[in-house]
Design an enzyme around this catalytic site. Sequence first.
Site, PDB file in Angstrom:
ATOM      1  CB  SER A  12      11.746  93.265  93.122  1.00 31.74           C
ATOM      2  OG  SER A  12      12.664  92.236  93.293  1.00 31.74           O
TER       3      SER A  12
ATOM      4  CG  HIS B 179       8.541  90.345  97.009  1.00 32.31           C
ATOM      5  ND1 HIS B 179       8.607  91.613  97.517  1.00 32.31           N
ATOM      6  CD2 HIS B 179       9.752  90.097  96.471  1.00 32.31           C
ATOM      7  CE1 HIS B 179       9.804  92.119  97.280  1.00 32.31           C
ATOM      8  NE2 HIS B 179      10.508  91.221  96.632  1.00 32.31           N
TER       9      HIS B 179
ATOM     10  CG  ASN C 271      11.977  95.730  96.731  1.00 32.44           C
ATOM     11  OD1 ASN C 271      12.889  95.670  97.560  1.00 32.44           O
ATOM     12  ND2 ASN C 271      11.585  94.694  96.035  1.00 32.44           N
TER      13      ASN C 271
ATOM     14  CD  GLU D  27       6.256  93.426  99.958  1.00 38.73           C
ATOM     15  OE1 GLU D  27       7.026  93.204  99.024  1.00 38.73           O
ATOM     16  OE2 GLU D  27       6.073  94.552 100.421  1.00 38.73           O
TER      17      GLU D  27
HETATM   18  C1  CAA Z   1      15.169  93.085  96.321  1.00 39.24           C
HETATM   19  C2  CAA Z   1      13.906  92.492  96.752  1.00 39.24           C
HETATM   20  O1  CAA Z   1      13.011  92.260  95.959  1.00 39.24           O
HETATM   21  C3  CAA Z   1      13.631  92.252  98.221  1.00 39.24           C
HETATM   22  C4  CAA Z   1      14.836  91.960  99.056  1.00 39.24           C
HETATM   23  O2  CAA Z   1      15.232  90.850  99.252  1.00 39.24           O
HETATM   24  S1  CAA Z   1      15.642  93.333  99.721  1.00 39.24           S
HETATM   25  C5  CAA Z   1      16.988  92.622 100.561  1.00 39.24           C
HETATM   26  C6  CAA Z   1      16.539  92.054 101.899  1.00 39.24           C
HETATM   27  N1  CAA Z   1      17.687  91.460 102.558  1.00 39.24           N
HETATM   28  C7  CAA Z   1      18.498  92.168 103.394  1.00 39.24           C
HETATM   29  O3  CAA Z   1      18.248  93.333 103.679  1.00 39.24           O
HETATM   30  C8  CAA Z   1      19.685  91.405 103.913  1.00 39.24           C
HETATM   31  C9  CAA Z   1      20.504  92.258 104.857  1.00 39.24           C
HETATM   32  N2  CAA Z   1      21.623  91.443 105.333  1.00 39.24           N
HETATM   33  C10 CAA Z   1      21.452  90.546 106.366  1.00 39.24           C
HETATM   34  O4  CAA Z   1      20.398  90.405 106.946  1.00 39.24           O
HETATM   35  C11 CAA Z   1      22.655  89.746 106.772  1.00 39.24           C
HETATM   36  O5  CAA Z   1      23.824  90.392 106.329  1.00 39.24           O
HETATM   37  C12 CAA Z   1      22.617  88.300 106.192  1.00 39.24           C
HETATM   38  C13 CAA Z   1      21.429  87.541 106.794  1.00 39.24           C
HETATM   39  C14 CAA Z   1      22.531  88.308 104.671  1.00 39.24           C
HETATM   40  C15 CAA Z   1      23.867  87.575 106.568  1.00 39.24           C
HETATM   41  O6  CAA Z   1      23.891  87.599 107.980  1.00 39.24           O
HETATM   42  P1  CAA Z   1      25.271  87.623 108.741  1.00 39.24           P
HETATM   43  O7  CAA Z   1      25.039  87.036 110.057  1.00 39.24           O
HETATM   44  O8  CAA Z   1      25.911  88.946 108.667  1.00 39.24           O
HETATM   45  O9  CAA Z   1      26.105  86.769 107.799  1.00 39.24           O
HETATM   46  P2  CAA Z   1      26.907  85.483 108.038  1.00 39.24           P
HETATM   47  O10 CAA Z   1      27.401  85.393 109.431  1.00 39.24           O
HETATM   48  O11 CAA Z   1      27.845  85.476 106.902  1.00 39.24           O
HETATM   49  O12 CAA Z   1      25.784  84.353 107.781  1.00 39.24           O
HETATM   50  C16 CAA Z   1      25.132  83.771 108.829  1.00 39.24           C
HETATM   51  C17 CAA Z   1      24.595  82.485 108.284  1.00 39.24           C
HETATM   52  O13 CAA Z   1      23.492  82.803 107.457  1.00 39.24           O
HETATM   53  C18 CAA Z   1      23.515  81.945 106.308  1.00 39.24           C
HETATM   54  N3  CAA Z   1      23.697  82.777 105.127  1.00 39.24           N
HETATM   55  C19 CAA Z   1      24.372  83.924 105.038  1.00 39.24           C
HETATM   56  N4  CAA Z   1      24.283  84.427 103.817  1.00 39.24           N
HETATM   57  C20 CAA Z   1      23.522  83.534 103.105  1.00 39.24           C
HETATM   58  C21 CAA Z   1      23.051  83.467 101.783  1.00 39.24           C
HETATM   59  N5  CAA Z   1      23.350  84.439 100.911  1.00 39.24           N
HETATM   60  N6  CAA Z   1      22.276  82.421 101.416  1.00 39.24           N
HETATM   61  C22 CAA Z   1      21.983  81.458 102.282  1.00 39.24           C
HETATM   62  N7  CAA Z   1      22.401  81.440 103.547  1.00 39.24           N
HETATM   63  C23 CAA Z   1      23.155  82.478 103.948  1.00 39.24           C
HETATM   64  C24 CAA Z   1      24.575  80.975 106.500  1.00 39.24           C
HETATM   65  O14 CAA Z   1      24.103  79.854 107.251  1.00 39.24           O
HETATM   66  C25 CAA Z   1      25.553  81.755 107.338  1.00 39.24           C
HETATM   67  O15 CAA Z   1      26.379  80.903 107.980  1.00 39.24           O
HETATM   68  P3  CAA Z   1      27.878  80.712 107.325  1.00 39.24           P
HETATM   69  O16 CAA Z   1      28.158  81.856 106.359  1.00 39.24           O
HETATM   70  O17 CAA Z   1      28.780  80.750 108.498  1.00 39.24           O
HETATM   71  O18 CAA Z   1      27.820  79.398 106.630  1.00 39.24           O
HETATM   72  N1  NDP Z   2      17.950  89.772  94.158  1.00 42.85           N
HETATM   73  C1  NDP Z   2      17.150  90.011  95.186  1.00 42.85           C
HETATM   74  O1  NDP Z   2      17.582  90.436  96.280  1.00 42.85           O
HETATM   75  C2  NDP Z   2      15.685  89.768  95.026  1.00 42.85           C
HETATM   76  C3  NDP Z   2      15.134  89.594  93.752  1.00 42.85           C
HETATM   77  N2  NDP Z   2      13.782  89.347  93.632  1.00 42.85           N
HETATM   78  C4  NDP Z   2      13.200  89.112  92.295  1.00 42.85           C
HETATM   79  O2  NDP Z   2      13.412  87.756  91.955  1.00 42.85           O
HETATM   80  C5  NDP Z   2      13.590  87.631  90.550  1.00 42.85           C
HETATM   81  C6  NDP Z   2      14.927  86.962  90.291  1.00 42.85           C
HETATM   82  O3  NDP Z   2      15.931  87.766  90.845  1.00 42.85           O
HETATM   83  P1  NDP Z   2      17.427  87.175  91.040  1.00 42.85           P
HETATM   84  O4  NDP Z   2      17.346  85.755  91.434  1.00 42.85           O
HETATM   85  O5  NDP Z   2      18.159  88.128  91.909  1.00 42.85           O
HETATM   86  O6  NDP Z   2      17.979  87.285  89.550  1.00 42.85           O
HETATM   87  P2  NDP Z   2      19.218  86.485  88.928  1.00 42.85           P
HETATM   88  O7  NDP Z   2      19.741  87.354  87.848  1.00 42.85           O
HETATM   89  O8  NDP Z   2      20.116  86.019  90.031  1.00 42.85           O
HETATM   90  O9  NDP Z   2      18.513  85.187  88.337  1.00 42.85           O
HETATM   91  C7  NDP Z   2      17.574  85.295  87.301  1.00 42.85           C
HETATM   92  C8  NDP Z   2      17.628  83.957  86.595  1.00 42.85           C
HETATM   93  O10 NDP Z   2      16.552  83.898  85.673  1.00 42.85           O
HETATM   94  C9  NDP Z   2      17.079  83.355  84.477  1.00 42.85           C
HETATM   95  N3  NDP Z   2      16.209  83.625  83.324  1.00 42.85           N
HETATM   96  C10 NDP Z   2      16.187  84.709  82.521  1.00 42.85           C
HETATM   97  N4  NDP Z   2      15.249  84.541  81.562  1.00 42.85           N
HETATM   98  C11 NDP Z   2      14.693  83.320  81.779  1.00 42.85           C
HETATM   99  C12 NDP Z   2      13.683  82.561  81.132  1.00 42.85           C
HETATM  100  N5  NDP Z   2      13.065  83.039  80.066  1.00 42.85           N
HETATM  101  N6  NDP Z   2      13.359  81.333  81.618  1.00 42.85           N
HETATM  102  C13 NDP Z   2      13.992  80.846  82.708  1.00 42.85           C
HETATM  103  N7  NDP Z   2      14.971  81.520  83.372  1.00 42.85           N
HETATM  104  C14 NDP Z   2      15.297  82.740  82.904  1.00 42.85           C
HETATM  105  C15 NDP Z   2      18.433  84.024  84.366  1.00 42.85           C
HETATM  106  O11 NDP Z   2      19.238  83.380  83.399  1.00 42.85           O
HETATM  107  P3  NDP Z   2      20.283  84.334  82.606  1.00 42.85           P
HETATM  108  O12 NDP Z   2      21.189  84.920  83.666  1.00 42.85           O
HETATM  109  O13 NDP Z   2      20.986  83.395  81.674  1.00 42.85           O
HETATM  110  O14 NDP Z   2      19.458  85.376  81.908  1.00 42.85           O
HETATM  111  C16 NDP Z   2      18.930  83.839  85.779  1.00 42.85           C
HETATM  112  O15 NDP Z   2      19.501  82.570  85.959  1.00 42.85           O
HETATM  113  C17 NDP Z   2      13.481  89.044  89.975  1.00 42.85           C
HETATM  114  O16 NDP Z   2      12.154  89.283  89.586  1.00 42.85           O
HETATM  115  C18 NDP Z   2      13.844  89.902  91.176  1.00 42.85           C
HETATM  116  O17 NDP Z   2      13.303  91.211  91.110  1.00 42.85           O
HETATM  117  C19 NDP Z   2      12.943  89.259  94.719  1.00 42.85           C
HETATM  118  C20 NDP Z   2      13.460  89.420  95.984  1.00 42.85           C
HETATM  119  C21 NDP Z   2      14.844  89.699  96.213  1.00 42.85           C
END
Ligand code: CAA
Ligand code: NDP
Length: 292
Positions: free
Chosen positions: A120, A141, A191, A153
């Site tokens: 991330s 990403h 992010n 990304e």
């Molecule tokens: C942290 C990082 O490094 C980068 C990042 O990812 S930052 C985070 C970016 N993501 C966001 O901002 C997500 C914001 N949230 C959303 O866009 C929406 O709430 C959402 C797409 C997650 C769900 O959409 P929604 O229409 O409100 O939800 P919902 O009606 O429950 O789901 C629609 C369908 O999408 C799918 N879906 C929903 N959540 C899901 C999930 N977690 N995984 C897979 N499929 C999913 C399913 O097909 C779902 O249908 P059902 O739940 O009926 O089976």
């Molecule tokens: N969460 C999000 O919305 C997003 C996250 N990311 C990035 O993706 C990556 C994963 O995030 P996320 O899936 O949320 O994290 P989770 O905590 O859901 O999953 C991480 C997984 O990696 C496993 N792990 C830890 N150490 C090792 C290792 N040495 N070898 C193999 N597996 C290992 C963990 O096991 P254990 O739990 O046993 O340690 C866990 O199952 C991070 O870099 C995060 O920043 C990118 C986009 C969106």
Amino acid sequence: MVDIKTVGVIGAGQMGSGIAHVCALGGYDVRLHDVSRERIDAGIALIGKNLARQVSRNIIDQAAADAALARISAAENVEAIGQTDLAIEAATENEEVKKAIFRSLQPHLKPDTLLASNTSSISITRLASTTDRPERFIGLHFMNPVPLMKLVEIIRGIATDVPTYETAVAFAKSLGKITSNAEDFPAFIVNRVLVPMINEAIYTLYEGVGTVEAIDTAMKLGANHPMGPLELGDFIGLDTVLSIMNVLYEGLADSKYRPCPLLVKYVEAGWLGKKTGRGFYDYRGEVPVPTR
Ligand SMILES: CC(=O)CC(=O)SCCNC(=O)CCNC(=O)[C@H](O)C(C)(C)COP(=O)(O)OP(=O)(O)OC[C@H]1O[C@@H](n2cnc3c(N)ncnc32)[C@H](O)[C@@H]1OP(=O)(O)O
Ligand SMILES: NC(=O)C1=CN([C@@H]2O[C@H](COP(=O)(O)OP(=O)(O)OC[C@H]3O[C@@H](n4cnc5c(N)ncnc54)[C@H](OP(=O)(O)O)[C@@H]3O)[C@@H](O)[C@H]2O)C=CC1
């Protein structure tokens, strides 16, 4: 360009599972690795659940879901990942964990395997420098949830070469994704903008400006966000949110990125959000209930 047929995914959490899901649907053979067989099996079960969700919504048909699941195999040892054409690391957002993974992969890599991280926020240049192939290392990403979010990304490290970049873009597009380029600086684009907003929402709660429900309702109805910022923090994982804030704070040396003490407290309590059943909401009952 490199011909990608097999993809290795390291980390079977919410992101690794999602990446394996979309790669299998895209026709690639996928090898999924995590720290234990039970973690890998849990990841494959999550993929099965999410494929079924897509079938129930007529996004894909049952045959496509079955074929995708059949393309995913468990790689209990990291050696199998080394034999893939593209190895994507999606483990915990911790630089030492990621570097240790790439070091463990090193002896098993084919000469032309491409390496990618789904990090991330962490420097692609630094992660690449721990491998023998920084020119064939890139940031891929994906966004959460991977099967739904259109963006990937692309982050080039200082040494990433053009064939690797072009292969990464073509690969993401083969999955139906749209790519955007970010320079290799802390937390890239999404992010850099989004997570400080989540941190600010936590400060708003910490300072008593609003309740959990008021803050999320305000942003959903006031800014048309699909999820409120606290709900989104729980969805991402509060450990990941804190890791990203620390990368920003240390990488940009600006106090505006200091993590909210309340976020630190939740992570220290292990209240990481949806993935542990409790964060700013308690997910263990029928409906999510605010925990503060
Ligand atoms: C942290 C990082 O490094 C980068 C990042 O990812 S930052 C985070 C970016 N993501 C966001 O901002 C997500 C914001 N949230 C959303 O866009 C929406 O709430 C959402 C797409 C997650 C769900 O959409 P929604 O229409 O409100 O939800 P919902 O009606 O429950 O789901 C629609 C369908 O999408 C799918 N879906 C929903 N959540 C899901 C999930 N977690 N995984 C897979 N499929 C999913 C399913 O097909 C779902 O249908 P059902 O739940 O009926 O089976
Ligand atoms: N969460 C999000 O919305 C997003 C996250 N990311 C990035 O993706 C990556 C994963 O995030 P996320 O899936 O949320 O994290 P989770 O905590 O859901 O999953 C991480 C997984 O990696 C496993 N792990 C830890 N150490 C090792 C290792 N040495 N070898 C193999 N597996 C290992 C963990 O096991 P254990 O739990 O046993 O340690 C866990 O199952 C991070 O870099 C995060 O920043 C990118 C986009 C969106």
